[in-house]
Enzyme design. Structure first.
Site, PDB file in Angstrom:
ATOM      1  N   LYS A 177     -23.808  18.606  26.282  1.00  0.00           N
ATOM      2  CA  LYS A 177     -22.862  18.460  25.170  1.00  0.00           C
ATOM      3  C   LYS A 177     -23.628  18.288  23.872  1.00  0.00           C
ATOM      4  O   LYS A 177     -24.586  17.520  23.794  1.00  0.00           O
ATOM      5  CB  LYS A 177     -21.944  17.252  25.408  1.00  0.00           C
ATOM      6  CG  LYS A 177     -20.804  17.122  24.391  1.00  0.00           C
ATOM      7  CD  LYS A 177     -19.878  15.987  24.797  1.00  0.00           C
ATOM      8  CE  LYS A 177     -18.729  15.814  23.812  1.00  0.00           C
ATOM      9  NZ  LYS A 177     -17.805  16.971  23.808  1.00  0.00           N
ATOM     10  N   ARG A 234     -24.782  10.111  12.550  1.00  0.00           N
ATOM     11  CA  ARG A 234     -24.426   9.781  11.165  1.00  0.00           C
ATOM     12  C   ARG A 234     -23.152   8.939  11.159  1.00  0.00           C
ATOM     13  O   ARG A 234     -22.384   8.927  12.124  1.00  0.00           O
ATOM     14  CB  ARG A 234     -24.199  11.057  10.343  1.00  0.00           C
ATOM     15  CG  ARG A 234     -25.342  12.054  10.402  1.00  0.00           C
ATOM     16  CD  ARG A 234     -26.609  11.535   9.726  1.00  0.00           C
ATOM     17  NE  ARG A 234     -27.745  12.416   9.981  1.00  0.00           N
ATOM     18  CZ  ARG A 234     -28.043  13.479   9.249  1.00  0.00           C
ATOM     19  NH1 ARG A 234     -27.266  13.833   8.236  1.00  0.00           N
ATOM     20  NH2 ARG A 234     -29.109  14.204   9.538  1.00  0.00           N
ATOM     21  N   ASP A 263       5.061  -5.237   5.802  1.00  0.00           N
ATOM     22  CA  ASP A 263       5.551  -6.576   6.099  1.00  0.00           C
ATOM     23  C   ASP A 263       5.647  -7.459   4.855  1.00  0.00           C
ATOM     24  O   ASP A 263       6.577  -8.262   4.732  1.00  0.00           O
ATOM     25  CB  ASP A 263       4.695  -7.242   7.182  1.00  0.00           C
ATOM     26  CG  ASP A 263       3.203  -7.244   6.859  1.00  0.00           C
ATOM     27  OD1 ASP A 263       2.813  -6.743   5.783  1.00  0.00           O
ATOM     28  OD2 ASP A 263       2.423  -7.754   7.683  1.00  0.00           O
ATOM     29  N   GLY A 264       4.707  -7.320   3.915  1.00  0.00           N
ATOM     30  CA  GLY A 264       4.794  -8.091   2.681  1.00  0.00           C
ATOM     31  C   GLY A 264       6.032  -7.730   1.879  1.00  0.00           C
ATOM     32  O   GLY A 264       6.677  -8.592   1.280  1.00  0.00           O
ATOM     33  N   ASP A 320       1.765  -0.490  11.801  1.00  0.00           N
ATOM     34  CA  ASP A 320       1.471  -1.834  12.304  1.00  0.00           C
ATOM     35  C   ASP A 320       2.639  -2.807  12.170  1.00  0.00           C
ATOM     36  O   ASP A 320       2.444  -4.025  12.125  1.00  0.00           O
ATOM     37  CB  ASP A 320       0.239  -2.402  11.588  1.00  0.00           C
ATOM     38  CG  ASP A 320       0.461  -2.592  10.091  1.00  0.00           C
ATOM     39  OD1 ASP A 320       1.437  -2.030   9.547  1.00  0.00           O
ATOM     40  OD2 ASP A 320      -0.339  -3.302   9.469  1.00  0.00           O
ATOM     41  N   ARG A 352       0.358  -5.220  -6.266  1.00  0.00           N
ATOM     42  CA  ARG A 352       0.433  -6.510  -5.604  1.00  0.00           C
ATOM     43  C   ARG A 352       0.969  -7.505  -6.631  1.00  0.00           C
ATOM     44  O   ARG A 352       0.567  -7.502  -7.789  1.00  0.00           O
ATOM     45  CB  ARG A 352      -0.952  -6.960  -5.132  1.00  0.00           C
ATOM     46  CG  ARG A 352      -1.678  -5.922  -4.286  1.00  0.00           C
ATOM     47  CD  ARG A 352      -1.052  -5.710  -2.930  1.00  0.00           C
ATOM     48  NE  ARG A 352      -1.805  -4.755  -2.132  1.00  0.00           N
ATOM     49  CZ  ARG A 352      -1.438  -4.349  -0.923  1.00  0.00           C
ATOM     50  NH1 ARG A 352      -0.332  -4.807  -0.372  1.00  0.00           N
ATOM     51  NH2 ARG A 352      -2.177  -3.476  -0.250  1.00  0.00           N
ATOM     52  N   HIS A 367      -9.801   5.381   1.782  1.00  0.00           N
ATOM     53  CA  HIS A 367      -8.458   5.553   1.224  1.00  0.00           C
ATOM     54  C   HIS A 367      -7.989   7.002   1.123  1.00  0.00           C
ATOM     55  O   HIS A 367      -6.805   7.242   0.853  1.00  0.00           O
ATOM     56  CB  HIS A 367      -8.370   4.888  -0.146  1.00  0.00           C
ATOM     57  CG  HIS A 367      -8.285   3.396  -0.065  1.00  0.00           C
ATOM     58  ND1 HIS A 367      -9.392   2.617   0.191  1.00  0.00           N
ATOM     59  CD2 HIS A 367      -7.232   2.554  -0.167  1.00  0.00           C
ATOM     60  CE1 HIS A 367      -9.021   1.338   0.217  1.00  0.00           C
ATOM     61  NE2 HIS A 367      -7.727   1.277   0.009  1.00  0.00           N
ATOM     62  N   ARG A 375      13.834   9.660  -2.717  1.00  0.00           N
ATOM     63  CA  ARG A 375      14.711  10.811  -2.991  1.00  0.00           C
ATOM     64  C   ARG A 375      16.004  10.719  -2.191  1.00  0.00           C
ATOM     65  O   ARG A 375      17.107  10.928  -2.726  1.00  0.00           O
ATOM     66  CB  ARG A 375      13.966  12.097  -2.640  1.00  0.00           C
ATOM     67  CG  ARG A 375      14.782  13.381  -2.674  1.00  0.00           C
ATOM     68  CD  ARG A 375      13.882  14.541  -2.265  1.00  0.00           C
ATOM     69  NE  ARG A 375      14.596  15.810  -2.180  1.00  0.00           N
ATOM     70  CZ  ARG A 375      15.218  16.256  -1.088  1.00  0.00           C
ATOM     71  NH1 ARG A 375      15.226  15.514   0.018  1.00  0.00           N
ATOM     72  NH2 ARG A 375      15.825  17.436  -1.095  1.00  0.00           N
ATOM     73  N   ALA A 409     -12.879  12.516  20.902  1.00  0.00           N
ATOM     74  CA  ALA A 409     -13.944  11.535  20.698  1.00  0.00           C
ATOM     75  C   ALA A 409     -14.469  11.024  22.041  1.00  0.00           C
ATOM     76  O   ALA A 409     -13.709  10.855  22.991  1.00  0.00           O
ATOM     77  CB  ALA A 409     -13.427  10.364  19.872  1.00  0.00           C
ATOM     78  N   GLY A 452       0.817  -1.206   0.000  1.00  0.00           N
ATOM     79  CA  GLY A 452       0.000   0.000   0.000  1.00  0.00           C
ATOM     80  C   GLY A 452       0.849   1.254   0.000  1.00  0.00           C
ATOM     81  O   GLY A 452       1.872   1.322   0.680  1.00  0.00           O
ATOM     82  N   THR A 459       4.067   2.433   5.968  1.00  0.00           N
ATOM     83  CA  THR A 459       2.660   2.048   5.971  1.00  0.00           C
ATOM     84  C   THR A 459       1.928   2.989   6.909  1.00  0.00           C
ATOM     85  O   THR A 459       2.394   3.234   8.028  1.00  0.00           O
ATOM     86  CB  THR A 459       2.440   0.594   6.419  1.00  0.00           C
ATOM     87  OG1 THR A 459       1.074   0.400   6.779  1.00  0.00           O
ATOM     88  CG2 THR A 459       3.320   0.225   7.597  1.00  0.00           C
ATOM     89  N   ARG A 500      -6.150  -1.274   9.170  1.00  0.00           N
ATOM     90  CA  ARG A 500      -6.188  -2.736   9.062  1.00  0.00           C
ATOM     91  C   ARG A 500      -6.501  -3.322  10.439  1.00  0.00           C
ATOM     92  O   ARG A 500      -7.521  -2.968  11.021  1.00  0.00           O
ATOM     93  CB  ARG A 500      -4.876  -3.268   8.473  1.00  0.00           C
ATOM     94  CG  ARG A 500      -5.016  -4.633   7.840  1.00  0.00           C
ATOM     95  CD  ARG A 500      -3.898  -4.976   6.894  1.00  0.00           C
ATOM     96  NE  ARG A 500      -2.570  -4.810   7.430  1.00  0.00           N
ATOM     97  CZ  ARG A 500      -1.452  -5.147   6.779  1.00  0.00           C
ATOM     98  NH1 ARG A 500      -1.542  -5.679   5.582  1.00  0.00           N
ATOM     99  NH2 ARG A 500      -0.279  -4.966   7.321  1.00  0.00           N
ATOM    100  N   ASP A 535      -0.517   2.534   8.638  1.00  0.00           N
ATOM    101  CA  ASP A 535      -1.134   1.861   9.779  1.00  0.00           C
ATOM    102  C   ASP A 535      -0.252   1.832  11.031  1.00  0.00           C
ATOM    103  O   ASP A 535      -0.755   1.586  12.128  1.00  0.00           O
ATOM    104  CB  ASP A 535      -1.499   0.420   9.414  1.00  0.00           C
ATOM    105  CG  ASP A 535      -2.393   0.330   8.191  1.00  0.00           C
ATOM    106  OD1 ASP A 535      -3.163   1.287   7.971  1.00  0.00           O
ATOM    107  OD2 ASP A 535      -2.324  -0.671   7.467  1.00  0.00           O
TER     108      ASP A 535
END
Length: 357
Positions: free
Chosen positions: A217, A251, A107-108, A133, A76, A257, A25, A190, A15, A129, A175, A131
């Site tokens: 609130k 909502r 990782d891939g 992760d 991929r 992405h 660069r 949040a 990704g 990545t 992910r 993520d």
């Protein structure tokens, strides 16, 4: 010192992530400064199989530091996992006199890099990545940009939530890693954050929403990592929104992405540059099968096999025999790193519960 390199290649795989271009660069300009020819592989490992290469000069990478995505492109490539695909990639390296590869991705990407290293092509990995992760490193390229993209978009959502006394359930990428949701949930105030690493108490969230509404609130945000719908069903966010809608107008927004895009932040540009330079230095010193990690604020190489198995341990995906290649001390180090990462997530989650009200 290792062997004298005459020519290396750089590729991006998996990704896309903001920071990939600044890393390319840095690799190009550092290698050229050391008298090493550099080619770019177009389309990741598929480009290596198909011999889709472009030569680089210092000017070839001008201004890409500001651009998101990857100008080398990424695809991929299942063929690369086969012996035939690997043989074709090795043949490209031999035909084009490529003596080492710097692979930028997740990782891939690193699994592919270690396969090349086993077959005699020295490789260094750079983690990229959004993520965040990859367990071996505290930071991956693209993570800061992604969080800032989420922050901007949710801040805009909060404006309309406040105006209409509304709650917005926001699903973000990551992910099976909740780092983006957890940190942006704290940063946007949040009232609830759902990540797959920790048990999510839906009833407690609903009770909190009722109490906050009674307290006056108006605007509320609930942040959900995409790992939660993967566990509880693709329509989980819609169901959660429907339950919240019984308390106040609610909502659902899936940012998807768009979180991967955008001009990389200062953090990603600087870290990518540092990692790119270090990757070249390590390769020219004769190092191979290493991934550059940020650990406690410092960059250092970690053996790719260690990083991959550590990642499986953290994600509860260990296979029979995975730990046999490591010493007892290395296995204990893995467990310590996993415990540290889990403790940090729990710490941040408690902060969210304490202050996001």
């Amino acid at each position: 010192m290792g062997k004298k390199f005459k020519k290396i290649a750089v590729l991006t795989s998996g990704g896309d992530a903001p920071g990939m271009n600044p890393a390319v660069r840095a690799v190009v300009r550092k290698a050229l400064a050391e008298g090493v020819e550099v080619v770019g592989v177009v389309g990741g490992y598929k480009g290596l199989i198909e011999n889709t290469l472009i030569p680089f000069t210092p000017r070839s990478v001008s201004n890409i530091i500001t651009k998101g995505g990857t100008f080398l492109y990424s695809e991929r490539c299942l063929e690369f996992k086969t012996e035939e695909g690997m043989a074709a990639a090795i043949e490209t390296c031999r035909k084009e006199n490529i003596e080492g590869i710097i692979a930028i991705g997740g990782d891939g990407t690193f699994r592919g890099a270690t396969d090349l290293a086993r077959r005699g092509i020295p490789t260094i990995g750079i983690p990229a990545t959004i993520d965040n992760d990859i367990t071996a490193t505290d930071y991956t390229l693209g993570y800061d940009t992604a969080m800032n993209t989420v922050l901007t978009m949710v801040d805009d959502l909060r404006d309309t939530c406040e105006s209409h006394a509304r709650c917005n359930v926001v699903e973000v990428m990551g992910r099976d890693c909740g780092c983006i949701a957890l940190n942006t949930g704290i940063a946007t105030g949040a009232i609830g954050i759902a990540i797959s690493e920790l048990e999510f108490d839906e009833e407690a969230l609903l009770a909190r929403a009722r109490a906050l509404k009674a307290d006056g609130k108006r605007g509320m945000i609930v942040m959900v990592s995409e790992g939660i719908p993967a566990i509880k069903g693709a329509d989980y966010c819609e169901k959660l929104t429907a339950r919240l809608n019984e308390i106040l107008d609610s909502r659902f927004s899936r940012l998807a992405h768009v979180v991967r895009g955008g001009s990389p932040t200062l953090r990603d540009r600087v870290t990518a540059t540092e990692m790119g330079v270090l990757a070249v230095e390590l390769l020219l010193k004769g190092e191979s099968n290493m991934v550059i990690c940020e650990i406690d604020g410092k960059l250092q190489p970690v053996e790719i096999n260690f990083a991959l198995i550590l990642d499986r341990m953290y994600k509860n995906k260990l296979k029979d025999g995975d730990l046999e290649m490591f010493s007892a001390e290395q296995v204990e180090e893995m467990r310590t790193i996993c415990a540290k990462r889990k403790a940090e997530i729990e710490r941040l989650n408690q902060i969210a519960l304490d202050v996001c009200k």
